[in-house]
Scaffold this active site. Structure first.
Site, PDB file in Angstrom:
ATOM      1  N   ARG A  21      -4.809   4.836  -8.703  1.00 50.03           N
ATOM      2  CA  ARG A  21      -4.516   6.258  -8.892  1.00 50.03           C
ATOM      3  C   ARG A  21      -4.339   6.587 -10.377  1.00 50.03           C
ATOM      4  O   ARG A  21      -4.856   7.599 -10.880  1.00 50.03           O
ATOM      5  CB  ARG A  21      -3.268   6.637  -8.093  1.00 50.03           C
ATOM      6  N   LEU A  38       0.871  -1.169   0.000  1.00 55.23           N
ATOM      7  CA  LEU A  38       0.000   0.000   0.000  1.00 55.23           C
ATOM      8  C   LEU A  38       0.909   1.220   0.000  1.00 55.23           C
ATOM      9  O   LEU A  38       1.942   1.236   0.685  1.00 55.23           O
ATOM     10  CB  LEU A  38      -0.901   0.027   1.246  1.00 55.23           C
ATOM     11  N   ASP A  39       0.541   2.245  -0.760  1.00 52.48           N
ATOM     12  CA  ASP A  39       1.328   3.467  -0.761  1.00 52.48           C
ATOM     13  C   ASP A  39       1.353   4.090   0.635  1.00 52.48           C
ATOM     14  O   ASP A  39       0.477   3.825   1.466  1.00 52.48           O
ATOM     15  CB  ASP A  39       0.747   4.481  -1.752  1.00 52.48           C
ATOM     16  N   LYS A  40       2.308   4.958   0.852  1.00 52.32           N
ATOM     17  CA  LYS A  40       2.497   5.593   2.157  1.00 52.32           C
ATOM     18  C   LYS A  40       1.203   6.182   2.708  1.00 52.32           C
ATOM     19  O   LYS A  40       0.866   5.983   3.885  1.00 52.32           O
ATOM     20  CB  LYS A  40       3.559   6.693   2.045  1.00 52.32           C
TER      21      LYS A  40
END
Length: 321
Positions: A238, A139-141
């Site tokens: 995204r 998962l992205d930050k």
């Protein structure tokens, strides 16, 4: 310190290899790696032939697409650090974590410590013996929500196979700018942006990527979407949502300028402009338990900052109706 990540290589079986065993074909297509390493990766489920996991003795016909995942070398410099982890599930094979916003997954350049891996190693030091501390998807930050961690090598390999066969079900909530007319599917390949290597983009040279989405809530100029991943490319949701004209609210890389509804009052304006991360939450994760084979599902509630913003947008929508 630079952290290596898994590398994916692709090739096509020449017609001249018809009738050869998969393990021998791998040695021809990927000569930079030893036969021992290639056979181990084949056994570990890191090889796909036309999107299927083969056995060592399977034979090719020629023309098949081969995908090889070369696993990252284990990093022994990662240190345990105390961290308040939110666990949704725990057993001998799995940890299911509810990741908060702002938490980086792995140590790397600019983030040598304070990452989820550091916290996981403090919770269970045995994870130090696994590649990437048992984490098999990312998962992205600033993306929140459910993340699976394998606690032993058989469980890790099992989860990798499930991901490769696309049987792991992942559901996200995404707050986007703009109002889609209806739900749909985005089937567009994603690759590295040739002009900015930090970004991903829809590209004919990219890897296949499929995102399904439907509308959960409509606001005046925004919508809350539920996105289901069929593949798991970097920044997939995204990039795909930006591609169809509905970028994530607050996305610093793909979002563009914030859009305000007409006649916006100060409460809504401040809430929108004050939301400083991409509004993306991994709400559900479903998979087969790597040991028992039981179908399991976990949910993480929407984080308060995102839930509060949705309430403000809904109040504004109802007030202007």
């Amino acid at each position: 310190m630079v952290v290596e990540s898994d590398k994916t290589l692709n090739s096509q079986v020449p017609n001249t290899c018809s009738g050869m065993r998969v393990d021998k074909v791998l040695a021809l297509l990927f000569p930079d790696y030893s036969r021992t390493a290639l056979q181990k990766w084949l056994k570990d489920g890191l090889v796909l032939v036309d999107d299927e996991i083969p056995s060592q003795r399977d034979k090719v016909q020629g023309g098949e697409q081969i995908e090889l995942v070369v696993p990252a070398e284990q990093n022994t410099d990662w240190q345990p650090e105390p961290m308040a982890l939110v666990l949704l599930h725990e057993d001998e094979d799995l940890l299911i974590v509810d990741k908060p916003a702002g938490l980086v997954i792995h140590p790397g350049a600019g983030n040598p410590d304070g990452t989820l891996v550091n916290g996981l190693l403090h919770y269970d030091l045995r994870l130090a013996g696994l590649p990437r501390a048992g984490i098999v998807h990312r998962l992205d930050k600033d993306t929140t929500g459910v993340l699976a961690v394998a606690r032993n090598e058989p469980a890790r390999l099992n989860l990798i196979r499930q991901l490769a066969k696309r049987t792991v079900r992942r559901s996200y909530l995404a707050l986007v700018q703009g109002l889609p007319v209806s739900g749909g599917s985005i089937d567009e390949p994603i690759g590295r942006d040739q002009h900015d290597r930090r970004r991903m983009t829809v590209s004919t040279y990219g890897k296949p990527a499929i995102t399904h989405y439907r509308i959960e809530q409509r606001f005046r100029s925004h919508a809350l979407l539920r996105c289901e991943l069929e593949t798991g490319r970097t920044h997939q949701i995204r990039v795909h949502l930006r591609h169809i004209g509905y970028p994530l609210l607050g996305d610093p890389v793909y979002g563009g300028r914030s859009r305000l509804p007409p006649r916006t009052d100060d409460t809504v304006r401040m809430a929108l402009r004050g939301f400083s991360r991409q509004a993306l939450h991994a709400e559900k994760l479903a998979l087969k338990h790597p040991n028992t084979g039981q179908e399991m599902e976990w949910m993480a509630p929407m984080p308060e900052d995102m839930a509060k913003l949705c309430r403000i947008l809904m109040d504004d929508t109802e007030k202007m109706a």
